[in-house]
Motif scaffolding. Structure first.
Motif, PDB file in Angstrom:
ATOM      1  N   ASP A   1      -6.745   0.509   7.270  1.00  0.00           N
ATOM      2  CA  ASP A   1      -6.693   0.438   6.014  1.00  0.00           C
ATOM      3  C   ASP A   1      -4.844   1.066   6.362  1.00  0.00           C
ATOM      4  OD1 ASP A   1      -8.783   0.015   4.400  1.00  0.00           O
ATOM      5  OD2 ASP A   1      -9.524   2.352   4.114  1.00  0.00           O
TER       6      ASP A   1
ATOM      7  N   ARG B   1      -6.617  -2.169   1.428  1.00  0.00           N
ATOM      8  CA  ARG B   1      -7.278  -2.310   2.332  1.00  0.00           C
ATOM      9  C   ARG B   1      -7.186  -4.048   2.187  1.00  0.00           C
ATOM     10  NH1 ARG B   1     -12.431  -0.084   0.766  1.00  0.00           N
ATOM     11  NH2 ARG B   1     -11.807   1.445   2.189  1.00  0.00           N
ATOM     12  N   ASP B   2      -7.334  -4.420   3.675  1.00  0.00           N
ATOM     13  CA  ASP B   2      -6.768  -6.813   3.250  1.00  0.00           C
ATOM     14  C   ASP B   2      -5.832  -6.899   2.425  1.00  0.00           C
ATOM     15  OD1 ASP B   2      -9.098  -5.656   5.419  1.00  0.00           O
ATOM     16  OD2 ASP B   2     -10.558  -6.590   4.046  1.00  0.00           O
ATOM     17  N   SER B   3      -5.165  -6.471   2.377  1.00  0.00           N
ATOM     18  CA  SER B   3      -4.048  -7.192   1.447  1.00  0.00           C
ATOM     19  C   SER B   3      -3.847  -6.797  -0.274  1.00  0.00           C
ATOM     20  CB  SER B   3      -3.254  -8.691   1.766  1.00  0.00           C
ATOM     21  OG  SER B   3      -3.434  -8.644   3.100  1.00  0.00           O
TER      22      SER B   3
END
Length: 278
Positions: free
Chosen positions: A243, A199-201
């Motif tokens: 995700d 999630r979010d890198s």
């Protein structure tokens, strides 16, 4: 990998190796990957359904024979009045057997059934006893998929438990099965496969791996006392739009650092977004 009934007499070093699905579907030689693109849909929960066998992959740099199943998934949000939008899977699979295992199709297996996914790592030590390790894992995948179809994604652990009891093939296998139920990822892992959420890198979730001792993971099957109900590790993670879910056998997680997996996902997303502009 050692079957439990062979304990200290033999030590089979069958590790796993793989590469994440890359942009344009390009793969390195003998890698094997399944990809899942998940989108939030308004009041829908439909998906492709299939059961496939998983193949062995190329020998790793450390000269260990290797095999893997890897699944990746992304999610994007669409406007909806439903406060808990459901997920829909778009699935793609890429497989190349290890050259030494092409005739038998490899020793591992996986399934995709609705919003449920599973990977199974056949225990290679059975080959020394004249048993094809892939027969047990493929049958376990087929039985689990059928029960997941019957029970629904909410009962994925029950599906695996009953499938293991009904599997009459000689052999053994690890298992990692998950389902998307609403906005949650649920399931169970038994053995050294795993699921990771990016999630979010960043990797924000990873299931626990299980081994009795080195190179002898928890496993379902012949002469094993391990069971889904008693030994399976619960998987439970809240999902968000954007995700990625990475589900794989130990070949991926033994040979790739988490940051490398995340990097491949980030690069794939960047390239896809660039292509979408044109």
């Amino acid at each position: 990998t050692s079957p439990l009934n062979m304990h200290m007499n033999m030590n089979f070093n069958l590790n796993l190796n793989a590469n994440i699905y890359q942009s344009h579907g390009s793969m390195l030689p003998y890698s094997s990957t399944a990809t899942y693109d998940i989108h939030l849909d308004q009041n829908q929960s439909q998906s492709q359904s299939q059961t496939q066998t998983q193949t062995q992959t190329q020998t790793s740099a450390t000269a260990n024979s290797s095999a893997t199943t890897t699944a990746t998934a992304s999610a994007t949000a669409t406007p909806s009045i439903n406060p808990k939008p459901t997920f829909k899977l778009r699935c793609g699979v890429y497989m190349i057997p290890h050259p030494d295992k092409q005739e038998k199709g490899g020793e591992d297996a996986y399934f995709i059934e609705g919003n449920s996914i599973g990977v199974f790592d056949g225990v290679g030590g059975w080959a020394s006893l004249g048993v094809d390790p892939g027969l047990y894992s493929r049958n376990l995948a087929t039985l689990t998929a059928a029960k997941a179809r019957s029970y629904g994604p909410e009962m994925i652990a029950k599906a695996l438990h009953e499938a293991a009891i009904e599997n009459t093939r000689v052999g053994s296998s690890t298992a990692c099965v998950v389902s998307l139920v609403g906005d949650r990822l649920t399931g169970v892992n038994l053995g050294d496969s795993a699921v990771m959420v990016v999630r979010d890198s960043q990797a924000v979730y990873r299931s626990e791996e299980q081994q009795h001792y080195f190179n002898c993971p928890y496993q379902l099957g012949t002469d094993s006392r391990d069971s889904v109900e008693e030994d399976g590790a619960e998987i439970n993670c809240q999902m968000r739009a954007g995700d990625w879910i990475v589900l794989g056998t130990d070949g991926l997680f033994d040979n790739c650092f988490p940051e490398d997996i995340v990097h491949e996902i980030v690069e794939h997303e960047r390239k896809r977004q660039t292509e979408d502009k044109y």
